[in-house]
Each structure stands twice: as structure tokens, then as C-alpha cells.
Design a protein around this motif. Structure first.
Motif, PDB file in Angstrom:
ATOM      1  N   SER A  48       8.521  27.534  16.858  1.00  0.00           N
ATOM      2  CA  SER A  48       9.044  28.740  16.049  1.00  0.00           C
ATOM      3  C   SER A  48       7.890  29.752  15.687  1.00  0.00           C
ATOM      4  N   GLY A  49       6.718  29.804  16.548  1.00  0.00           N
ATOM      5  CA  GLY A  49       6.115  30.961  16.419  1.00  0.00           C
ATOM      6  C   GLY A  49       6.557  32.490  16.340  1.00  0.00           C
ATOM      7  N   VAL A  50       5.832  33.234  15.480  1.00  0.00           N
ATOM      8  CA  VAL A  50       6.504  34.852  15.462  1.00  0.00           C
ATOM      9  C   VAL A  50       5.203  35.642  16.012  1.00  0.00           C
ATOM     10  N   GLY A  51       5.493  36.543  16.811  1.00  0.00           N
ATOM     11  CA  GLY A  51       4.242  37.489  16.964  1.00  0.00           C
ATOM     12  C   GLY A  51       4.049  38.203  15.779  1.00  0.00           C
ATOM     13  N   LYS A  52       2.848  38.557  15.853  1.00  0.00           N
ATOM     14  CA  LYS A  52       2.379  39.406  14.323  1.00  0.00           C
ATOM     15  C   LYS A  52       2.885  40.765  14.538  1.00  0.00           C
TER      16      LYS A  52
END
Length: 325
Positions: free
Chosen positions: A36-40
């Protein structure tokens, strides 16, 4: 001498029997590296524009959509990293470090594109440790190839897959020169007898290497719109025409950007040395070694001139000599 992992050692003599370290590493295949990584940042026009300017890509489709090869750029976490990173990757690296595989080099990446990313798209991603190779002997040293797969989504839809492969290895010993150095600088090769990697010559770039053999640096020119392009491509990235001819570069240029290579050591090279992105007088850019000036004196805007350097009996390369060298 054997490592504490016994038959899984990578230093010293070739072990017999099972590679116990590999069995431990293999257990990490399929484990998540990021969840569940999210781009900055959302996909945005300024980043697309900066990318295209750096790459010299004038495709009129941008910045209405992002260049597909920017896929990984939207997932980068910077110095502060990302939330969602799991402990699995760090544990894997700790095992490798403990076995003497303390050096790392990126070997290749593969990308698959499924949909365009457009300004405003929120980037999310998951990564998994896809595979760990058996122990391999390479010119750099003995170690293991680790492949990570990242699935990248834009606006909730799968946009592409990025596979990134590294070699985590135990560095081999380097040969010292009598003066205490580590062999000749990158302009003449490193360890005695070591050979430079061979360039990949194919039907799309064979004409370029034919020109090098004649001491000409040839630039492609589209015969439809007259746009110059480098590196060589089968078609024009400005108008799409497949028709082209060539012009010979004058040899004058400036350093547009550069890096100083310190590590990893490769037998045919002797770091530190400078590799520059050279802007030719004709307006295109190419990557090559900057010679003739100390690596720590290379700077953006440094005038350079083309030379052809013979590095062994069957390989000659275009390089650029800095002013004052």
C-alpha cells in the motif's frame, strides 16, 4: 576460510554440498517488500517537463500524458523513504551482508506498460521480492541476484509493472600498482588484462559504430523534419518518420551534467572517474567519459572536445577531453 553460514559461504574456496545461505534466501521469494505504498506527488506537468528536457524528448504527446519510462519515478520515496515498507527486504539484505555480500550493483530493469499516466493521477504501488538466484560467480565477485517486482497503479487502475534486479555480492580483491594505486584510470583500463564490456551493436546502431571506426561521431537526422537525434533510434521521435540520414558532429561540446563513479569497482575501470552527459554543439546529448582533467575538477559548462580512445585491440570509444587537459 568459510563464513559462519557454513556451506552457504561466498568467500574463500568453492563450498561443497548444499548452499545453505541460498535456502535461507529462497524463503523470502513471494514476501512483500512494500504494501500500500503511495507516491509522494500526483502525476504532474512540471515533473513531466523536467524529465522530457533531461531526456531530450520533444514528443508532442507530453505533458498531456507522462512518458511511460517515468513509471518508477512516481514511486520514489526520496531520502525519507515511504510508508508501507516491510521488514522482509532489510532482513534479506542482512543475511547477505552477514555472508560477506556487502557490495551491490543494479544490473537491469524491465517495465511493462498497461495504461497512460496523466496529470492528477494518484500513484499507489505494492512490491514483492519476486526471485533470488542461486549463487553466481561474476567479474565483480560472487553473490546472488535479487529481483523485486513493483505493481504501479494510477487512479486505482494497474498502470504498469516494474522489475528491478540487483546483484548483492562479495567484492573480489583488486590488483594494486607498484605506486600504490589500483591500475590505470578509466581512460586506459583498470586491472592488467581486464577488458571493457563490449557495446551492444545491432541493426539500429551499427552505423554509429561504423562511424566510430572511421573516427566520426555520427548523429542521425530525420529527412522529413530535419530533427537531429541521439542516441540512434529506428524512427524520429519528433515526427515519427522512419527515414533518416546522418551528419558528423564537429566534436565541440560542453558538460551538461556529470557523475563521479566511486563504486563498484570493475576490473577494467579504476574509480574515481567522471562520466559526463555531453551537450554537443549540434544540440544533442550523449554520455561518455570526461578525460584530461581531474575528476573533481569536472563541472557543468566545462568545454570539451571529442577524441577517440583505443582501449584494447578491437575496441575504440568516443570520449571527451576537458579544456586545460
Amino acid at each position: 576460510m568459510r563464513d559462519a553460514v557454513g556451506d552457504g559461504a561466498v568467500n574463500g574456496d568453492e563450498p561443497s554440498g548444499k548452499d545453505l545461505l541460498y535456502e535461507q534466501l529462497k524463503a523470502y521469494e513471494g514476501r512483500p517488500a512494500t504494501t500500500s505504498g503511495v507516491g509522494k506527488d500526483t502525476v504532474n506537468e512540471p515533473m513531466i517537463r523536467h524529465w522530457c528536457e533531461a531526456m531530450g524528448d520533444a514528443n508532442p504527446a507530453y505533458p498531456a500524458v507522462a512518458p511511460p519510462t517515468m513509471l518508477q519515478a512516481w514511486t520514489m520515496g526520496g531520502l525519507s523513504g515511504h510508508t508501507g515498507r516491510t521488514a522482509a527486504y532489510d532482513e534479506l539484505f542482512a543475511l547477505l551482508d552477514g555472508a560477506g555480500c556487502t557490495a551491490v550493483v543494479a544490473t537491469d530493469c524491465e517495465q511493462e506498460y498497461l495504461r497512460d499516466l496523466r496529470p492528477g493521477d494518484r500513484i499507489t504501488f505494492d512490491a514483492v521480492i519476486e526471485s533470488v538466484s542461486e549463487r553466481k560467480k561474476t567479474a565483480l565477485g560472487t553473490g546472488y541476484f535479487v529481483t523485486t517486482r513493483m505493481d504501479v497503479r494510477g487512479g486505482g487502475e494497474l498502470a504498469g509493472t516494474h522489475r528491478f534486479r540487483i546483484l548483492k555480492y562479495a567484492p573480489g580483491a583488486r590488483t594494486k600498482t607498484p605506486a600504490g594505486g589500483t591500475g590505470a584510470r578509466a581512460t586506459g583500463g583498470g586491472r592488467p588484462g581486464a577488458r571493457r564490456p563490449r557495446p551492444v551493436v545491432n541493426r539500429d546502431n551499427a552505423g554509429f559504430w561504423d562511424g566510430v571506426a572511421r573516427h566520426q561521431l555520427l548523429i542521425q537526422r530525420c529527412t522529413s523534419c530535419s530533427a537531429l537525434r541521439f542516441p540512434w533510434l529506428p524512427g524520429c521521435n519528433a515526427c515519427g518518420s522512419p527515414e533518416w540520414d546522418t551528419v558528423a558532429a564537429s566534436g565541440a561540446g560542453t558538460v551538461y551534467s556529470y557523475v563521479v563513479m566511486h563504486h563498484p569497482a570493475f576490473p577494467a575501470f579504476d574509480p574515481p572517474y567522471a562520466v559526463g552527459l555531453i551537450e554537443l554543439a549540434e544540440g544533442v546529448r550523449m554520455v561518455s567519459n570526461v578525460i584530461g582533467v581531474p575528476y573533481d575538477k569536472v563541472r557543468v559548462g566545462l568545454p570539451v572536445s571529442l577524441e577517440f580512445l583505443r582501449v584494447d585491440e578491437d575496441l575504440e570509444l568516443p570520449v571527451f577531453r576537458g579544456s586545460g587537459g
